[in-house]
Design a protein around this motif. Structure first.
Motif, PDB file in Angstrom:
ATOM      1  N   UNK A   7       0.846  -1.194   0.000  1.00 46.75           N
ATOM      2  CA  UNK A   7       0.000   0.000   0.000  1.00 46.75           C
ATOM      3  C   UNK A   7       0.880   1.242   0.000  1.00 46.75           C
ATOM      4  N   UNK A   8       0.322   2.337  -0.453  1.00 51.32           N
ATOM      5  CA  UNK A   8       1.031   3.614  -0.489  1.00 51.32           C
ATOM      6  C   UNK A   8       0.740   4.405   0.789  1.00 51.32           C
ATOM      7  N   UNK A   9       1.559   5.416   1.104  1.00 50.90           N
ATOM      8  CA  UNK A   9       1.231   6.258   2.264  1.00 50.90           C
ATOM      9  C   UNK A   9      -0.167   6.858   2.206  1.00 50.90           C
ATOM     10  N   UNK A  10      -0.646   7.344   1.039  1.00 51.71           N
ATOM     11  CA  UNK A  10      -2.032   7.834   0.998  1.00 51.71           C
ATOM     12  C   UNK A  10      -3.050   6.750   1.335  1.00 51.71           C
ATOM     13  N   UNK A  11      -2.810   5.529   0.869  1.00 49.25           N
ATOM     14  CA  UNK A  11      -3.729   4.433   1.198  1.00 49.25           C
ATOM     15  C   UNK A  11      -3.679   4.104   2.691  1.00 49.25           C
ATOM     16  N   UNK A  12      -2.479   4.127   3.267  1.00 45.28           N
ATOM     17  CA  UNK A  12      -2.356   3.921   4.715  1.00 45.28           C
ATOM     18  C   UNK A  12      -3.121   5.001   5.465  1.00 45.28           C
ATOM     19  N   UNK A  13      -2.959   6.243   5.029  1.00 44.58           N
ATOM     20  CA  UNK A  13      -3.657   7.362   5.672  1.00 44.58           C
ATOM     21  C   UNK A  13      -5.170   7.208   5.565  1.00 44.58           C
ATOM     22  N   UNK A  14      -5.632   6.588   4.482  1.00 43.29           N
ATOM     23  CA  UNK A  14      -7.078   6.425   4.264  1.00 43.29           C
ATOM     24  C   UNK A  14      -7.644   5.211   4.989  1.00 43.29           C
ATOM     25  N   UNK A  15      -6.793   4.418   5.655  1.00 43.45           N
ATOM     26  CA  UNK A  15      -7.286   3.293   6.447  1.00 43.45           C
ATOM     27  C   UNK A  15      -7.161   1.935   5.805  1.00 43.45           C
ATOM     28  N   UNK A  16      -6.327   1.804   4.758  1.00 41.83           N
ATOM     29  CA  UNK A  16      -6.217   0.520   4.048  1.00 41.83           C
ATOM     30  C   UNK A  16      -5.699  -0.605   4.936  1.00 41.83           C
ATOM     31  N   UNK A  37       7.463   3.373   0.452  1.00 43.64           N
ATOM     32  CA  UNK A  37       7.941   4.689   0.856  1.00 43.64           C
ATOM     33  C   UNK A  37       8.443   5.517  -0.325  1.00 43.64           C
ATOM     34  N   UNK A  38       8.506   4.928  -1.512  1.00 47.69           N
ATOM     35  CA  UNK A  38       8.876   5.688  -2.698  1.00 47.69           C
ATOM     36  C   UNK A  38       7.695   6.483  -3.263  1.00 47.69           C
ATOM     37  N   UNK A  39       6.506   6.123  -2.829  1.00 48.89           N
ATOM     38  CA  UNK A  39       5.292   6.799  -3.311  1.00 48.89           C
ATOM     39  C   UNK A  39       5.225   8.202  -2.708  1.00 48.89           C
ATOM     40  N   UNK A  40       5.188   9.246  -3.525  1.00 46.23           N
ATOM     41  CA  UNK A  40       5.134  10.612  -2.970  1.00 46.23           C
ATOM     42  C   UNK A  40       3.815  10.876  -2.257  1.00 46.23           C
ATOM     43  N   UNK A  41       3.906  11.734  -1.248  1.00 45.17           N
ATOM     44  CA  UNK A  41       2.704  12.104  -0.492  1.00 45.17           C
ATOM     45  C   UNK A  41       2.903  13.490   0.093  1.00 45.17           C
ATOM     46  N   UNK A  42       1.828  14.233   0.147  1.00 46.89           N
ATOM     47  CA  UNK A  42       1.881  15.572   0.727  1.00 46.89           C
ATOM     48  C   UNK A  42       2.138  15.474   2.231  1.00 46.89           C
ATOM     49  N   UNK A  43       2.725  16.515   2.825  1.00 46.50           N
ATOM     50  CA  UNK A  43       2.998  16.485   4.274  1.00 46.50           C
ATOM     51  C   UNK A  43       1.772  16.152   5.114  1.00 46.50           C
ATOM     52  N   UNK A  44       0.624  16.680   4.745  1.00 47.86           N
ATOM     53  CA  UNK A  44      -0.583  16.400   5.536  1.00 47.86           C
ATOM     54  C   UNK A  44      -0.972  14.930   5.436  1.00 47.86           C
ATOM     55  N   UNK A  45      -0.754  14.338   4.272  1.00 50.76           N
ATOM     56  CA  UNK A  45      -1.058  12.912   4.087  1.00 50.76           C
ATOM     57  C   UNK A  45      -0.075  12.066   4.885  1.00 50.76           C
ATOM     58  N   UNK A  46       1.203  12.438   4.873  1.00 51.33           N
ATOM     59  CA  UNK A  46       2.198  11.707   5.664  1.00 51.33           C
ATOM     60  C   UNK A  46       1.861  11.772   7.146  1.00 51.33           C
ATOM     61  N   UNK A  47       1.419  12.924   7.609  1.00 48.07           N
ATOM     62  CA  UNK A  47       1.031  13.049   9.023  1.00 48.07           C
ATOM     63  C   UNK A  47      -0.116  12.097   9.355  1.00 48.07           C
ATOM     64  N   UNK A  48      -1.078  12.013   8.470  1.00 45.18           N
ATOM     65  CA  UNK A  48      -2.217  11.110   8.688  1.00 45.18           C
ATOM     66  C   UNK A  48      -1.756   9.660   8.646  1.00 45.18           C
TER      67      UNK A  48
END
Length: 354
Positions: A7-16, A37-48
């Protein structure tokens, strides 16, 4: 071979990774997930994603495809929230959350196989390491022992015990621990070389008695612990595994009559000299000491998860405080052997003897 969802950081942030971890029979479902961790994500998404990682019931392993490069900016903080991150040995990301391996993809496959074989032990260990990371040593040792006692009653350990079959209790030696005083130095030697100083009840009790001498006598300025024969200590005596009268007694013995607390108490005066193959308690106990010296060719291994257990001689506390919870988890789940130069580089030992 079990597949590992990526999963990507955005998917982790979304509850995957936050779907139920147990099925209808209370067996773990997909106990391990990888985070790209190669998947780019905005700072707010990384925080989530970081907040999600800290409350995840699954093992979360960071992965990166960058050979020899540093984990992308911003992702290092997420890596610290994960259970470990596998990186190429040449990676510039070399902090404790990162486990350098020759082939991260192969290492992830190895983790998946080990977790699938004993998912309960793996999940309990990961959560224990997260929970006790900031606890004082005494409280962390209690938590480790309670988790160990729980797993002793679990199906994974019983399966290992059944497969091993009944074994006769090992022969004893007259003096499993030798003690000698030279001025202000107390020399303590584990003394069952025929069994590579397998750590049994009598050796534990003898070691505890010797350590108490130093605790009660401030004139002892240094305690030197070593092992006779080809190895410092080959770990807990397997012939005694599963023979404790009951889990409560086992817990009290491990915590109130064990050596870990005493070595920690004596750490500023304590030097341990290790050599040969150091397994389980053979490195869990030394890691409490202020100074650990390793002979050339010494190797270290934590095999307990493969038995449906976790380190139970204090290793989730002592080793994690030396090398971090992330590398401790990797060593314990995979049972991978660690050579002396790598142990020095990671901080598991302090000096290599000539």
């Amino acid at each position: 071979m079990p597949s590992v969802p990526l999963i990507s950081p955005p998917q982790l942030a979304a509850g995957a990774a936050h779907t139920p971890v147990l099925d209808m029979t209370a067996r773990p479902v997909v106990p391990l997930m990888a985070v790209d961790l190669d998947e780019p994500a905005a700072p707010s998404v990384l925080d989530a994603a970081i907040r999600r990682a800290r409350t995840c019931d699954r093992l979360l392993v960071g992965v990166t495809g960058a050979t020899g490069a540093r984990v992308p900016a911003g992702a290092e903080t997420l890596a610290a929230a994960l259970d470990m991150t596998l990186v190429d040995q040449g990676s510039e990301s070399s902090g404790r959350p990162f486990v350098p391996v020759p082939d991260p993809a192969a290492a992830l496959d190895g983790l998946a196989v080990a977790v699938a074989a004993n998912p309960q032990a793996a999940l309990v260990l990961a959560e224990l390491l997260r929970s006790t990371e900031m606890l004082p040593v005494r409280e962390a040792l209690d938590a480790e022992s309670l988790a160990y006692s729980t797993l002793l009653g679990g199906g994974e350990f019983q399966q290992w015990l059944t497969a091993r079959g009944p074994r006769p209790l090992p022969p004893s030696v007259p003096e499993p621990v030798l003690v000698a005083r030279h001025g202000n130095v107390l020399e303590v030697t584990l003394n069952h070389p025929a069994r590579r100083n397998a750590y049994d009840r009598r050796m534990r009790d003898g070691l505890v008695d010797a350590l108490n001498l130093a605790v009660l006598d401030d004139s002892v300025s240094r305690v030197v612990l070593s092992g006779a024969g080809p190895a410092f200590c080959s770990g807990g005596d397997l012939d005694e595994f599963g023979t404790t009268p009951d889990p409560v007694t086992g817990h009290l013995v491990r915590t109130r009559a064990g050596a870990g607390r005493l070595i920690h108490e004596l750490r500023d005066r304590m030097q341990v000299r290790v050599h040969g193959t150091c397994v389980g308690s053979g490195i869990e106990l030394p890691a409490f000491a202020g100074t650990v010296l390793a002979a050339p060719g010494t190797t270290f291994r934590l095999p307990e998860v493969g038995m449906g257990l976790i380190p139970g001689a204090g290793g989730t506390v002592s080793i994690a405080r030396r090398i971090g919870r992330w590398r401790t988890l990797y060593l314990a789940i995979t049972g991978t052997g660690l050579d002396a130069p790598t142990a020095l580089d990671w901080g598991l030992v302090d000096t290599l003897l000539a």
